[in-house]
Design a protein around this motif. Sequence first.
Motif, PDB file in Angstrom:
ATOM      1  N   MET A   1       1.634   1.136  -5.454  1.00 12.76           N
ATOM      2  CA  MET A   1       0.736   1.172  -3.867  1.00 12.76           C
ATOM      3  C   MET A   1      -0.293   0.743  -4.299  1.00 12.76           C
ATOM      4  O   MET A   1      -1.695   0.904  -3.873  1.00 12.76           O
ATOM      5  N   ALA A   2      -1.167   2.150  -5.450  1.00 11.31           N
ATOM      6  CA  ALA A   2      -2.526   2.217  -5.497  1.00 11.31           C
ATOM      7  C   ALA A   2      -3.096   0.753  -6.305  1.00 11.31           C
ATOM      8  O   ALA A   2      -3.929   0.165  -5.413  1.00 11.31           O
ATOM      9  N   LYS A   3      -2.047   0.069  -6.860  1.00 13.27           N
ATOM     10  CA  LYS A   3      -2.857  -1.410  -7.157  1.00 13.27           C
ATOM     11  C   LYS A   3      -2.815  -2.144  -6.061  1.00 13.27           C
ATOM     12  O   LYS A   3      -3.415  -3.231  -5.843  1.00 13.27           O
ATOM     13  N   ILE A   4      -1.722  -2.278  -5.527  1.00 15.46           N
ATOM     14  CA  ILE A   4      -1.847  -3.382  -4.694  1.00 15.46           C
ATOM     15  C   ILE A   4      -2.682  -3.142  -3.554  1.00 15.46           C
ATOM     16  O   ILE A   4      -3.438  -3.355  -2.624  1.00 15.46           O
ATOM     17  N   MET A   5      -3.182  -2.221  -3.035  1.00 13.90           N
ATOM     18  CA  MET A   5      -4.142  -1.438  -1.952  1.00 13.90           C
ATOM     19  C   MET A   5      -5.351  -1.424  -2.931  1.00 13.90           C
ATOM     20  O   MET A   5      -6.750  -2.457  -1.761  1.00 13.90           O
ATOM     21  N   GLU A   6      -5.806  -2.080  -3.804  1.00 15.72           N
ATOM     22  CA  GLU A   6      -7.376  -2.301  -4.735  1.00 15.72           C
ATOM     23  C   GLU A   6      -7.180  -3.221  -4.347  1.00 15.72           C
ATOM     24  O   GLU A   6      -7.776  -3.979  -4.232  1.00 15.72           O
ATOM     25  N   ASP A   7      -6.516  -4.548  -4.639  1.00 20.78           N
ATOM     26  CA  ASP A   7      -6.184  -6.063  -4.895  1.00 20.78           C
ATOM     27  C   ASP A   7      -6.251  -6.305  -2.946  1.00 20.78           C
ATOM     28  O   ASP A   7      -7.465  -7.171  -2.666  1.00 20.78           O
ATOM     29  N   LEU A   8      -6.023  -5.849  -2.068  1.00 20.73           N
ATOM     30  CA  LEU A   8      -5.955  -6.074  -1.047  1.00 20.73           C
ATOM     31  C   LEU A   8      -7.577  -5.347   0.116  1.00 20.73           C
ATOM     32  O   LEU A   8      -8.338  -6.101   0.428  1.00 20.73           O
ATOM     33  N   ALA A   9      -8.093  -4.048  -0.832  1.00 20.26           N
ATOM     34  CA  ALA A   9      -9.225  -4.036  -0.920  1.00 20.26           C
ATOM     35  C   ALA A   9      -9.912  -5.076  -0.909  1.00 20.26           C
ATOM     36  O   ALA A   9     -11.601  -4.549  -0.367  1.00 20.26           O
ATOM     37  N   GLN A  10      -9.893  -5.420  -2.061  1.00 23.80           N
ATOM     38  CA  GLN A  10     -11.054  -6.493  -2.696  1.00 23.80           C
ATOM     39  C   GLN A  10     -10.650  -7.671  -2.161  1.00 23.80           C
ATOM     40  O   GLN A  10     -12.221  -8.289  -2.076  1.00 23.80           O
ATOM     41  N   GLU A  11     -10.003  -8.352  -1.073  1.00 28.23           N
ATOM     42  CA  GLU A  11     -10.215  -9.123   0.435  1.00 28.23           C
ATOM     43  C   GLU A  11     -10.607  -8.918   1.782  1.00 28.23           C
ATOM     44  O   GLU A  11     -10.627  -9.883   2.068  1.00 28.23           O
ATOM     45  N   GLN A  12     -10.844  -7.275   1.585  1.00 30.68           N
ATOM     46  CA  GLN A  12     -11.699  -7.365   2.693  1.00 30.68           C
ATOM     47  C   GLN A  12     -13.123  -7.343   3.429  1.00 30.68           C
ATOM     48  O   GLN A  12     -14.010  -7.421   1.926  1.00 30.68           O
ATOM     49  N   PRO A  13     -13.551  -7.794   3.973  1.00 26.73           N
ATOM     50  CA  PRO A  13     -14.813  -8.012   4.465  1.00 26.73           C
ATOM     51  C   PRO A  13     -15.903  -6.772   4.475  1.00 26.73           C
ATOM     52  O   PRO A  13     -15.537  -6.129   4.690  1.00 26.73           O
ATOM     53  N   GLY A  14     -16.662  -6.927   3.652  1.00 32.77           N
ATOM     54  CA  GLY A  14     -17.702  -6.122   3.546  1.00 32.77           C
ATOM     55  C   GLY A  14     -17.321  -4.850   1.816  1.00 32.77           C
ATOM     56  O   GLY A  14     -17.633  -4.247   1.631  1.00 32.77           O
ATOM     57  N   PHE A  15     -16.302  -5.475   1.418  1.00 32.61           N
ATOM     58  CA  PHE A  15     -15.832  -4.921   0.088  1.00 32.61           C
ATOM     59  C   PHE A  15     -17.051  -4.742  -0.689  1.00 32.61           C
ATOM     60  O   PHE A  15     -16.631  -6.376  -1.162  1.00 32.61           O
ATOM     61  N   LEU A  16     -17.338  -3.975  -1.836  1.00 33.22           N
ATOM     62  CA  LEU A  16     -18.766  -4.408  -3.027  1.00 33.22           C
ATOM     63  C   LEU A  16     -17.936  -3.906  -3.986  1.00 33.22           C
ATOM     64  O   LEU A  16     -18.249  -4.625  -5.437  1.00 33.22           O
ATOM     65  N   GLY A  17     -16.730  -3.235  -3.945  1.00 34.97           N
ATOM     66  CA  GLY A  17     -16.057  -3.359  -5.907  1.00 34.97           C
ATOM     67  C   GLY A  17     -15.840  -1.560  -5.633  1.00 34.97           C
ATOM     68  O   GLY A  17     -16.025  -0.515  -4.525  1.00 34.97           O
ATOM     69  N   GLU A  43      -8.378   1.309   9.300  1.00 36.36           N
ATOM     70  CA  GLU A  43      -7.344   1.046   9.999  1.00 36.36           C
ATOM     71  C   GLU A  43      -6.460  -0.121   9.653  1.00 36.36           C
ATOM     72  O   GLU A  43      -5.517  -0.790  10.886  1.00 36.36           O
ATOM     73  N   HIS A  44      -6.438  -1.140   7.909  1.00 34.95           N
ATOM     74  CA  HIS A  44      -5.692  -2.103   8.238  1.00 34.95           C
ATOM     75  C   HIS A  44      -4.256  -1.548   8.271  1.00 34.95           C
ATOM     76  O   HIS A  44      -3.919  -0.656   7.294  1.00 34.95           O
ATOM     77  N   THR A  45      -3.323  -2.457   8.773  1.00 33.82           N
ATOM     78  CA  THR A  45      -2.449  -2.089   9.192  1.00 33.82           C
ATOM     79  C   THR A  45      -1.357  -1.671   7.487  1.00 33.82           C
ATOM     80  O   THR A  45      -0.893  -1.064   7.637  1.00 33.82           O
ATOM     81  N   GLN A  46      -1.777  -2.845   6.922  1.00 34.83           N
ATOM     82  CA  GLN A  46      -0.418  -2.248   5.439  1.00 34.83           C
ATOM     83  C   GLN A  46      -1.730  -1.067   4.701  1.00 34.83           C
ATOM     84  O   GLN A  46      -0.914   0.297   4.438  1.00 34.83           O
ATOM     85  N   HIS A  47      -3.115  -0.580   4.962  1.00 37.17           N
ATOM     86  CA  HIS A  47      -3.218   0.087   4.316  1.00 37.17           C
ATOM     87  C   HIS A  47      -3.303   1.797   4.854  1.00 37.17           C
ATOM     88  O   HIS A  47      -3.106   2.608   4.592  1.00 37.17           O
ATOM     89  N   ILE A  48      -2.556   1.627   6.310  1.00 29.86           N
ATOM     90  CA  ILE A  48      -2.187   2.519   7.177  1.00 29.86           C
ATOM     91  C   ILE A  48      -0.506   3.348   6.399  1.00 29.86           C
ATOM     92  O   ILE A  48      -0.432   4.444   6.390  1.00 29.86           O
ATOM     93  N   THR A  49      -0.029   2.334   6.278  1.00 26.15           N
ATOM     94  CA  THR A  49       1.838   2.093   5.934  1.00 26.15           C
ATOM     95  C   THR A  49       0.816   2.918   4.147  1.00 26.15           C
ATOM     96  O   THR A  49       1.928   3.584   4.403  1.00 26.15           O
ATOM     97  N   ALA A  50       0.429   2.851   3.356  1.00 26.79           N
ATOM     98  CA  ALA A  50       0.203   2.850   2.062  1.00 26.79           C
ATOM     99  C   ALA A  50       0.043   4.441   2.858  1.00 26.79           C
ATOM    100  O   ALA A  50       0.412   5.340   1.694  1.00 26.79           O
TER     101      ALA A  50
END
Length: 78
Positions: A1-17, A43-50
């Motif tokens: 799940m950590a890897k999935i969240m890392e990949d998803l976070a990188q797709e979000q506006p405002g993500f720097l690293g 507030e991202h739905t998948q993040h809340i689920t994780a």
Amino acid sequence: MAKIMEDLAQEQPGFLGLESTRAEIGITVCYWESLESMAKWKEHTQHITAQTKGREDWRHQYSVRICKVEREYHFFKE
């Protein structure tokens, strides 16, 4: 799940690293351009689920810190 969240976070506006390690304890530090971009990630739905799954299945405690980086520098000796 950590890897999935890392990949998803990188797709979000405002993500720097991010920086992450899973040695003795798991820690991930994410960098965002603003408090607003952090709030949208929270507030991202998948993040809340994780987060819910983490509290129910994997973690009995965790910490969140929101910090502002004022300065950063590195030293490397070869």
